[in-house]
Design a protein around this motif. Structure first.
Motif, PDB file in Angstrom:
ATOM      1  N   GLN A 161     -11.623   3.587   5.952  1.00  0.00           N
ATOM      2  CA  GLN A 161     -12.123   3.586   4.385  1.00  0.00           C
ATOM      3  C   GLN A 161     -13.463   3.231   4.170  1.00  0.00           C
ATOM      4  O   GLN A 161     -14.067   3.832   3.402  1.00  0.00           O
TER       5      GLN A 161
ATOM      6  N   ASP B 179      -7.484  -0.375   0.710  1.00  0.00           N
ATOM      7  CA  ASP B 179      -6.886   0.416  -0.395  1.00  0.00           C
ATOM      8  C   ASP B 179      -5.743   1.212  -0.311  1.00  0.00           C
ATOM      9  O   ASP B 179      -5.911   2.413  -0.042  1.00  0.00           O
ATOM     10  N   TRP B 180      -4.760   0.696  -0.450  1.00  0.00           N
ATOM     11  CA  TRP B 180      -3.204   1.279  -0.076  1.00  0.00           C
ATOM     12  C   TRP B 180      -3.053   2.414  -0.799  1.00  0.00           C
ATOM     13  O   TRP B 180      -2.418   3.177  -0.310  1.00  0.00           O
ATOM     14  N   GLY B 181      -3.777   2.781  -1.925  1.00  0.00           N
ATOM     15  CA  GLY B 181      -3.353   4.147  -2.771  1.00  0.00           C
ATOM     16  C   GLY B 181      -4.093   5.271  -2.176  1.00  0.00           C
ATOM     17  O   GLY B 181      -3.947   6.414  -2.533  1.00  0.00           O
ATOM     18  N   HIS B 182      -5.067   4.908  -1.159  1.00  0.00           N
ATOM     19  CA  HIS B 182      -5.669   6.054  -0.750  1.00  0.00           C
ATOM     20  C   HIS B 182      -5.286   5.952   1.078  1.00  0.00           C
ATOM     21  O   HIS B 182      -6.224   5.968   1.960  1.00  0.00           O
TER      22      HIS B 182
ATOM     23  N   ASP C  83      -2.458   7.880   3.624  1.00  0.00           N
ATOM     24  CA  ASP C  83      -1.449   8.893   3.894  1.00  0.00           C
ATOM     25  C   ASP C  83      -0.381   8.463   4.826  1.00  0.00           C
ATOM     26  O   ASP C  83      -0.751   8.259   6.084  1.00  0.00           O
TER      27      ASP C  83
ATOM     28  N   ARG D  15       9.763   1.802   3.597  1.00  0.00           N
ATOM     29  CA  ARG D  15       9.586   1.399   2.046  1.00  0.00           C
ATOM     30  C   ARG D  15      10.240  -0.243   1.627  1.00  0.00           C
ATOM     31  O   ARG D  15       9.540  -0.920   1.202  1.00  0.00           O
TER      32      ARG D  15
ATOM     33  N   PRO E  46       0.422  -1.493  -3.110  1.00  0.00           N
ATOM     34  CA  PRO E  46       0.047  -0.557  -4.189  1.00  0.00           C
ATOM     35  C   PRO E  46      -0.101   0.912  -3.706  1.00  0.00           C
ATOM     36  O   PRO E  46      -1.210   1.457  -3.744  1.00  0.00           O
ATOM     37  N   VAL E  47       0.747   1.617  -2.903  1.00  0.00           N
ATOM     38  CA  VAL E  47       0.717   2.935  -2.297  1.00  0.00           C
ATOM     39  C   VAL E  47       0.782   3.923  -3.520  1.00  0.00           C
ATOM     40  O   VAL E  47       1.139   3.746  -4.458  1.00  0.00           O
ATOM     41  N   ASP E  48       0.350   5.077  -3.014  1.00  0.00           N
ATOM     42  CA  ASP E  48       0.267   6.106  -4.034  1.00  0.00           C
ATOM     43  C   ASP E  48       1.486   7.004  -3.462  1.00  0.00           C
ATOM     44  O   ASP E  48       1.702   7.621  -2.337  1.00  0.00           O
ATOM     45  N   SER E  49       2.718   7.045  -4.286  1.00  0.00           N
ATOM     46  CA  SER E  49       3.783   7.972  -3.735  1.00  0.00           C
ATOM     47  C   SER E  49       3.535   9.078  -3.468  1.00  0.00           C
ATOM     48  O   SER E  49       4.214   9.605  -2.269  1.00  0.00           O
TER      49      SER E  49
ATOM     50  N   ARG F 195       1.484  10.162  -1.650  1.00  0.00           N
ATOM     51  CA  ARG F 195       0.974  10.207  -0.394  1.00  0.00           C
ATOM     52  C   ARG F 195       1.592   9.620   0.730  1.00  0.00           C
ATOM     53  O   ARG F 195       1.491   9.387   1.851  1.00  0.00           O
TER      54      ARG F 195
END
Ligand code: 6PG
Length: 240
Positions: free
Chosen positions: A27, A60-63, A65, A87, A95-98, A100
Protein backbone atom coordinates in the motif's frame (compact mmCIF):
# COMPACT_ATOMS: atom_id res chain seq x y z
CA UNK A 1 13.19 -19.43 2.27
CA UNK A 2 12.43 -21.49 5.38
CA UNK A 3 11.23 -19.56 8.44
CA UNK A 4 11.20 -21.81 11.50
CA UNK A 5 9.11 -21.22 14.59
CA UNK A 6 9.18 -23.08 17.91
CA UNK A 7 5.51 -24.01 17.79
CA UNK A 8 2.19 -23.20 16.10
CA UNK A 9 1.61 -20.09 18.22
CA UNK A 10 4.95 -18.60 17.26
CA UNK A 11 4.32 -19.65 13.66
CA UNK A 12 0.99 -17.82 13.64
CA UNK A 13 2.59 -14.72 15.18
CA UNK A 14 5.37 -14.76 12.60
CA UNK A 15 3.08 -15.19 9.59
CA UNK A 16 0.61 -12.60 10.86
CA UNK A 17 3.41 -10.05 11.34
CA UNK A 18 4.81 -10.87 7.90
CA UNK A 19 1.40 -10.48 6.29
CA UNK A 20 0.68 -7.13 7.93
CA UNK A 21 4.12 -5.86 6.99
CA UNK A 22 3.77 -7.04 3.37
CA UNK A 23 0.30 -5.55 2.91
CA UNK A 24 1.40 -2.23 4.41
CA UNK A 25 4.43 -2.07 2.14
CA UNK A 26 2.37 -2.80 -0.97
CA UNK A 27 0.00 0.00 0.00
CA UNK A 28 2.89 2.36 0.66
CA UNK A 29 3.80 1.79 -2.99
CA UNK A 30 0.29 2.90 -3.96
CA UNK A 31 -1.07 -0.51 -4.86
CA UNK A 32 -4.08 -2.52 -3.71
CA UNK A 33 -2.78 -5.82 -2.31
CA UNK A 34 -4.34 -8.97 -3.76
CA UNK A 35 -4.01 -12.05 -1.56
CA UNK A 36 -5.34 -15.59 -1.82
CA UNK A 37 -6.09 -17.28 1.49
CA UNK A 38 -6.26 -20.95 2.38
CA UNK A 39 -8.32 -23.10 4.72
CA UNK A 40 -7.27 -25.41 7.52
CA UNK A 41 -6.36 -25.15 11.17
CA UNK A 42 -3.02 -23.31 11.05
CA UNK A 43 -4.55 -20.81 8.62
CA UNK A 44 -7.39 -20.13 11.08
CA UNK A 45 -4.84 -19.51 13.83
CA UNK A 46 -2.94 -17.12 11.56
CA UNK A 47 -6.11 -15.24 10.67
CA UNK A 48 -7.09 -14.90 14.34
CA UNK A 49 -3.60 -13.59 15.13
CA UNK A 50 -3.82 -10.99 12.35
CA UNK A 51 -7.16 -9.75 13.71
CA UNK A 52 -5.68 -9.41 17.21
CA UNK A 53 -2.36 -7.90 16.14
CA UNK A 54 -1.47 -4.53 17.71
CA UNK A 55 0.00 -3.65 14.30
CA UNK A 56 -3.19 -4.36 12.31
CA UNK A 57 -3.80 -0.60 12.02
CA UNK A 58 -0.78 -0.40 9.69
CA UNK A 59 -2.97 -1.82 6.91
CA UNK A 60 -5.83 -0.02 5.18
CA UNK A 61 -8.02 -3.14 5.21
CA UNK A 62 -10.67 -1.49 3.02
CA UNK A 63 -8.16 -1.54 0.16
CA UNK A 64 -7.13 -5.20 0.18
CA UNK A 65 -8.53 -7.74 -2.27
CA UNK A 66 -9.14 -11.09 -0.57
CA UNK A 67 -9.31 -14.20 -2.76
CA UNK A 68 -9.48 -17.89 -1.88
CA UNK A 69 -7.20 -20.69 -3.03
CA UNK A 70 -9.92 -23.23 -2.52
CA UNK A 71 -13.31 -23.78 -0.95
CA UNK A 72 -15.46 -26.55 0.29
CA UNK A 73 -18.64 -26.69 -1.86
CA UNK A 74 -21.09 -26.47 1.04
CA UNK A 75 -23.84 -23.97 1.94
CA UNK A 76 -22.60 -20.46 2.66
CA UNK A 77 -23.46 -20.73 6.37
CA UNK A 78 -21.82 -24.12 6.80
CA UNK A 79 -19.04 -23.95 9.45
CA UNK A 80 -16.89 -26.07 7.12
CA UNK A 81 -16.71 -23.27 4.56
CA UNK A 82 -13.28 -21.64 4.31
CA UNK A 83 -14.75 -18.19 3.62
CA UNK A 84 -16.90 -18.43 6.72
CA UNK A 85 -13.89 -19.47 8.80
CA UNK A 86 -11.84 -16.55 7.41
CA UNK A 87 -14.64 -14.10 8.16
CA UNK A 88 -15.14 -15.43 11.69
CA UNK A 89 -11.42 -15.46 12.48
CA UNK A 90 -10.35 -12.26 10.75
CA UNK A 91 -12.49 -10.34 8.26
CA UNK A 92 -15.41 -9.66 10.62
CA UNK A 93 -12.93 -7.96 12.98
CA UNK A 94 -11.29 -5.68 10.43
CA UNK A 95 -12.70 -2.75 8.38
CA UNK A 96 -12.59 -4.66 5.10
CA UNK A 97 -14.57 -3.64 2.02
CA UNK A 98 -17.04 -6.50 1.45
CA UNK A 99 -16.88 -5.79 -2.31
CA UNK A 100 -13.22 -6.76 -2.14
CA UNK A 101 -13.86 -10.12 -0.41
CA UNK A 102 -14.14 -12.52 -3.33
CA UNK A 103 -15.64 -15.73 -1.99
CA UNK A 104 -15.93 -18.84 -4.12
CA UNK A 105 -19.56 -19.83 -4.88
CA UNK A 106 -21.44 -21.74 -2.18
CA UNK A 107 -23.44 -24.93 -2.69
CA UNK A 108 -26.68 -23.07 -1.91
CA UNK A 109 -25.88 -20.21 -4.27
CA UNK A 110 -27.01 -19.77 -7.86
CA UNK A 111 -24.84 -22.68 -8.97
CA UNK A 112 -26.43 -25.10 -6.50
CA UNK A 113 -25.42 -28.61 -7.49
CA UNK A 114 -23.35 -27.44 -10.45
CA UNK A 115 -19.74 -27.58 -9.31
CA UNK A 116 -18.34 -26.97 -12.78
CA UNK A 117 -20.43 -23.83 -13.28
CA UNK A 118 -19.30 -22.60 -9.86
CA UNK A 119 -15.64 -23.11 -10.80
CA UNK A 120 -16.19 -21.33 -14.12
CA UNK A 121 -17.82 -18.39 -12.36
CA UNK A 122 -14.92 -17.95 -9.99
CA UNK A 123 -12.45 -18.19 -12.84
CA UNK A 124 -14.38 -15.40 -14.57
CA UNK A 125 -14.29 -13.31 -11.36
CA UNK A 126 -10.53 -13.71 -11.07
CA UNK A 127 -10.13 -12.78 -14.74
CA UNK A 128 -12.35 -9.70 -14.60
CA UNK A 129 -11.84 -8.41 -11.05
CA UNK A 130 -8.33 -9.66 -10.41
CA UNK A 131 -5.20 -7.68 -11.12
CA UNK A 132 -3.68 -10.51 -13.17
CA UNK A 133 -1.30 -11.47 -10.37
CA UNK A 134 -1.62 -12.06 -6.64
CA UNK A 135 0.86 -10.39 -4.29
CA UNK A 136 0.65 -13.29 -1.84
CA UNK A 137 -0.83 -16.76 -2.11
CA UNK A 138 -0.93 -18.59 1.22
CA UNK A 139 -1.16 -22.39 1.16
CA UNK A 140 -1.53 -24.97 3.92
CA UNK A 141 -0.12 -28.43 3.25
CA UNK A 142 -1.94 -31.68 3.90
CA UNK A 143 -0.17 -34.71 5.38
CA UNK A 144 -0.60 -36.26 1.92
CA UNK A 145 1.11 -33.24 0.38
CA UNK A 146 -2.03 -31.60 -1.04
CA UNK A 147 -2.31 -27.83 -1.37
CA UNK A 148 -5.58 -25.93 -1.77
CA UNK A 149 -7.85 -28.74 -3.02
CA UNK A 150 -5.28 -30.26 -5.37
CA UNK A 151 -4.81 -33.82 -4.15
CA UNK A 152 -2.25 -36.51 -5.01
CA UNK A 153 -3.20 -38.51 -8.09
CA UNK A 154 -6.16 -36.29 -8.97
CA UNK A 155 -6.73 -35.14 -12.57
CA UNK A 156 -6.84 -31.45 -11.56
CA UNK A 157 -3.05 -31.58 -11.06
CA UNK A 158 -2.67 -31.63 -14.85
CA UNK A 159 -5.24 -28.90 -15.63
CA UNK A 160 -3.29 -25.81 -16.57
CA UNK A 161 -5.55 -24.13 -19.11
CA UNK A 162 -8.00 -22.65 -16.63
CA UNK A 163 -8.04 -20.76 -13.36
CA UNK A 164 -10.41 -22.77 -11.17
CA UNK A 165 -11.60 -26.36 -11.16
CA UNK A 166 -14.25 -28.55 -9.59
CA UNK A 167 -12.99 -31.33 -7.31
CA UNK A 168 -15.13 -34.37 -6.48
CA UNK A 169 -14.49 -37.26 -4.07
CA UNK A 170 -11.94 -35.23 -2.15
CA UNK A 171 -9.99 -37.46 0.25
CA UNK A 172 -10.27 -34.62 2.77
CA UNK A 173 -13.95 -34.04 3.60
CA UNK A 174 -16.17 -32.54 2.45
CA UNK A 175 -16.06 -34.39 -0.86
CA UNK A 176 -17.02 -31.54 -3.20
CA UNK A 177 -14.62 -28.62 -3.50
CA UNK A 178 -13.45 -25.80 -5.72
CA UNK A 179 -9.78 -25.03 -6.21
CA UNK A 180 -7.53 -22.66 -8.05
CA UNK A 181 -5.28 -24.57 -10.43
CA UNK A 182 -1.51 -24.60 -10.20
CA UNK A 183 -1.26 -22.07 -13.02
CA UNK A 184 -3.53 -19.71 -11.07
CA UNK A 185 -1.76 -20.31 -7.76
CA UNK A 186 1.59 -19.58 -9.41
CA UNK A 187 0.45 -16.19 -10.74
CA UNK A 188 1.74 -14.64 -7.57
CA UNK A 189 4.76 -12.60 -6.58
CA UNK A 190 5.08 -14.50 -3.33
CA UNK A 191 3.87 -17.93 -2.34
CA UNK A 192 3.75 -18.75 1.38
CA UNK A 193 3.47 -22.31 2.65
CA UNK A 194 2.30 -22.63 6.26
CA UNK A 195 2.61 -25.95 8.08
CA UNK A 196 2.51 -27.02 11.70
CA UNK A 197 2.94 -30.41 13.39
CA UNK A 198 4.96 -33.59 12.97
CA UNK A 199 2.32 -35.02 10.65
CA UNK A 200 3.42 -32.55 7.96
CA UNK A 201 7.16 -33.19 8.22
CA UNK A 202 7.42 -35.80 5.47
CA UNK A 203 5.15 -33.88 3.09
CA UNK A 204 7.25 -30.74 3.66
CA UNK A 205 10.51 -32.61 3.08
CA UNK A 206 9.22 -34.19 -0.12
CA UNK A 207 7.67 -30.92 -1.32
CA UNK A 208 11.06 -29.23 -1.07
CA UNK A 209 12.82 -32.04 -2.93
CA UNK A 210 13.12 -31.13 -6.65
CA UNK A 211 13.02 -34.83 -7.55
CA UNK A 212 9.52 -35.25 -6.12
CA UNK A 213 6.72 -36.05 -8.58
CA UNK A 214 3.95 -33.46 -8.37
CA UNK A 215 1.37 -36.23 -8.77
CA UNK A 216 2.60 -37.72 -5.49
CA UNK A 217 3.15 -34.44 -3.62
CA UNK A 218 1.23 -31.49 -5.13
CA UNK A 219 3.01 -29.09 -2.76
CA UNK A 220 6.20 -29.79 -4.73
CA UNK A 221 5.03 -27.66 -7.65
CA UNK A 222 3.70 -24.18 -6.73
CA UNK A 223 6.33 -21.51 -6.22
CA UNK A 224 6.20 -17.72 -6.14
CA UNK A 225 7.48 -15.73 -9.10
CA UNK A 226 9.71 -13.64 -6.83
CA UNK A 227 9.83 -15.47 -3.48
CA UNK A 228 8.59 -18.65 -1.84
CA UNK A 229 8.38 -18.85 1.95
CA UNK A 230 8.04 -21.98 4.06
CA UNK A 231 6.65 -20.96 7.45
CA UNK A 232 7.13 -24.09 9.56
CA UNK A 233 7.12 -24.94 13.22
CA UNK A 234 9.94 -27.20 14.48
CA UNK A 235 7.81 -30.33 14.18
CA UNK A 236 6.86 -29.68 10.55
CA UNK A 237 10.50 -28.83 9.79
CA UNK A 238 11.87 -31.87 11.62
CA UNK A 239 12.83 -33.82 8.48
CA UNK A 240 14.71 -30.95 6.82
C1 6PG B 1 -8.83 -26.95 3.01
C2 6PG B 1 -7.49 -26.28 2.84
C3 6PG B 1 -6.40 -27.31 2.79
C4 6PG B 1 -5.59 -27.10 4.05
C5 6PG B 1 -4.65 -28.23 4.30
C6 6PG B 1 -3.94 -28.05 5.66
O1 6PG B 1 -9.82 -26.51 2.39
O2 6PG B 1 -8.89 -27.86 3.81
O3 6PG B 1 -7.43 -25.37 1.89
O4 6PG B 1 -5.58 -27.23 1.65
O5 6PG B 1 -4.86 -25.87 3.92
O6 6PG B 1 -5.41 -29.43 4.32
O7 6PG B 1 -4.92 -28.01 6.65
P1 6PG B 1 -4.47 -28.05 8.20
O8 6PG B 1 -3.67 -26.79 8.44
O9 6PG B 1 -5.77 -28.08 8.97
O10 6PG B 1 -3.65 -29.30 8.38
Amino acid sequence: MVQRSADSDELAERVAAHLISRLARIQQHGRVPSIALTGGSIAVKIHETVAESPDRHLVDWGHVDFWFGDERFVPAADPERNARQVRTAMLDHLPVDSARVHEMPAADGRHAGDLDAAAAEYAQQVRTLGSGEFHVVMLGIGEDGHVASLFPGFPQLDVDDTIAVAVRNSPKPPPERLSLTFSALERTRELWFVASGAGKAEAVRRAMDPATDVHEVPASRPRGRQRTFWFLDEEAASQL
